[in-house]
Motif scaffolding. Sequence first.
Motif, PDB file in Angstrom:
ATOM      1  N   ARG A  29       0.835  -1.205   0.000  1.00 22.89           N
ATOM      2  CA  ARG A  29       0.000   0.000   0.000  1.00 22.89           C
ATOM      3  C   ARG A  29       0.869   1.253   0.000  1.00 22.89           C
ATOM      4  NH1 ARG A  29      -4.747  -1.415   4.385  1.00 22.89           N
ATOM      5  NH2 ARG A  29      -5.613  -3.170   3.216  1.00 22.89           N
ATOM      6  N   LYS A  30       1.947   1.189   0.755  1.00 17.58           N
ATOM      7  CA  LYS A  30       2.834   2.344   0.828  1.00 17.58           C
ATOM      8  C   LYS A  30       3.405   2.681  -0.549  1.00 17.58           C
ATOM      9  CE  LYS A  30       6.783   4.180   3.324  1.00 17.58           C
ATOM     10  NZ  LYS A  30       7.756   3.961   4.396  1.00 17.58           N
ATOM     11  N   GLU A  31       3.864   1.665  -1.273  1.00 23.75           N
ATOM     12  CA  GLU A  31       4.392   1.891  -2.616  1.00 23.75           C
ATOM     13  C   GLU A  31       3.316   2.445  -3.546  1.00 23.75           C
ATOM     14  OE1 GLU A  31       6.246  -1.559  -4.259  1.00 23.75           O
ATOM     15  OE2 GLU A  31       7.769  -1.643  -2.685  1.00 23.75           O
ATOM     16  N   LEU A  32       2.087   1.940  -3.416  1.00 16.14           N
ATOM     17  CA  LEU A  32       0.988   2.421  -4.248  1.00 16.14           C
ATOM     18  C   LEU A  32       0.686   3.897  -3.957  1.00 16.14           C
ATOM     19  CD1 LEU A  32      -1.253   1.848  -6.308  1.00 16.14           C
ATOM     20  CD2 LEU A  32      -2.698   1.150  -4.383  1.00 16.14           C
ATOM     21  N   ASP A  47      -7.547   6.496   3.094  1.00 22.80           N
ATOM     22  CA  ASP A  47      -8.432   6.308   1.935  1.00 22.80           C
ATOM     23  C   ASP A  47      -8.442   4.852   1.485  1.00 22.80           C
ATOM     24  OD1 ASP A  47      -8.995   9.075   1.780  1.00 22.80           O
ATOM     25  OD2 ASP A  47      -7.219   9.403   0.543  1.00 22.80           O
ATOM     26  N   LEU A  48      -7.245   4.259   1.385  1.00 26.91           N
ATOM     27  CA  LEU A  48      -7.153   2.865   0.960  1.00 26.91           C
ATOM     28  C   LEU A  48      -7.799   1.934   1.981  1.00 26.91           C
ATOM     29  CD1 LEU A  48      -3.559   2.601  -0.544  1.00 26.91           C
ATOM     30  CD2 LEU A  48      -5.727   2.862  -1.741  1.00 26.91           C
ATOM     31  N   GLN A  49      -7.582   2.215   3.252  1.00 26.26           N
ATOM     32  CA  GLN A  49      -8.169   1.394   4.307  1.00 26.26           C
ATOM     33  C   GLN A  49      -9.695   1.487   4.257  1.00 26.26           C
ATOM     34  OE1 GLN A  49      -6.672   2.246   8.209  1.00 26.26           O
ATOM     35  NE2 GLN A  49      -8.050   0.824   9.211  1.00 26.26           N
ATOM     36  N   ARG A  50     -10.208   2.667   4.103  1.00 25.00           N
ATOM     37  CA  ARG A  50     -11.659   2.873   4.031  1.00 25.00           C
ATOM     38  C   ARG A  50     -12.253   2.157   2.812  1.00 25.00           C
ATOM     39  NH1 ARG A  50     -14.255   8.788   3.156  1.00 25.00           N
ATOM     40  NH2 ARG A  50     -16.332   8.106   2.606  1.00 25.00           N
ATOM     41  N   ALA A  51     -11.601   2.268   1.680  1.00 19.66           N
ATOM     42  CA  ALA A  51     -12.077   1.608   0.464  1.00 19.66           C
ATOM     43  C   ALA A  51     -12.078   0.088   0.652  1.00 19.66           C
ATOM     44  CB  ALA A  51     -11.214   2.007  -0.721  1.00 19.66           C
ATOM     45  N   TRP A  52     -11.032  -0.444   1.261  1.00 20.36           N
ATOM     46  CA  TRP A  52     -10.956  -1.878   1.509  1.00 20.36           C
ATOM     47  C   TRP A  52     -12.085  -2.326   2.429  1.00 20.36           C
ATOM     48  CZ3 TRP A  52     -10.188  -4.972   5.833  1.00 20.36           C
ATOM     49  CH2 TRP A  52      -9.914  -6.307   5.577  1.00 20.36           C
ATOM     50  N   GLN A  53     -12.353  -1.556   3.495  1.00 17.47           N
ATOM     51  CA  GLN A  53     -13.423  -1.893   4.434  1.00 17.47           C
ATOM     52  C   GLN A  53     -14.786  -1.863   3.744  1.00 17.47           C
ATOM     53  OE1 GLN A  53     -12.556   1.027   7.451  1.00 17.47           O
ATOM     54  NE2 GLN A  53     -11.445  -0.445   8.712  1.00 17.47           N
ATOM     55  N   GLU A  54     -15.009  -0.868   2.907  1.00 17.18           N
ATOM     56  CA  GLU A  54     -16.274  -0.788   2.183  1.00 17.18           C
ATOM     57  C   GLU A  54     -16.431  -1.966   1.224  1.00 17.18           C
ATOM     58  OE1 GLU A  54     -17.180   3.011   0.474  1.00 17.18           O
ATOM     59  OE2 GLU A  54     -16.858   4.039   2.366  1.00 17.18           O
TER      60      GLU A  54
END
Length: 65
Positions: A29-32, A47-54
């Motif tokens: 995720r860090k590289e992304l 943002d990435l964490q929230r998208a993954w949870q959704e």
Amino acid sequence: MSWSELARFVADVEADLALQRALKHCRSRKELILAARRLGYRITRIDLQRAWQEEQLENERKAQG
């Protein structure tokens, strides 16, 4: 708002093969996030964490029928 930036980033990547190839080498995720920022997108780890949870919630809803 970085959430809208994430949506813009995803839409752009889905539509652009060159972006897809450029991001294919990201292994975390860090590289992304760093790659996205270099390309001019202001996204965050949250943002990435929230998208993954959704996405997980949506998958659970689909599995329940």
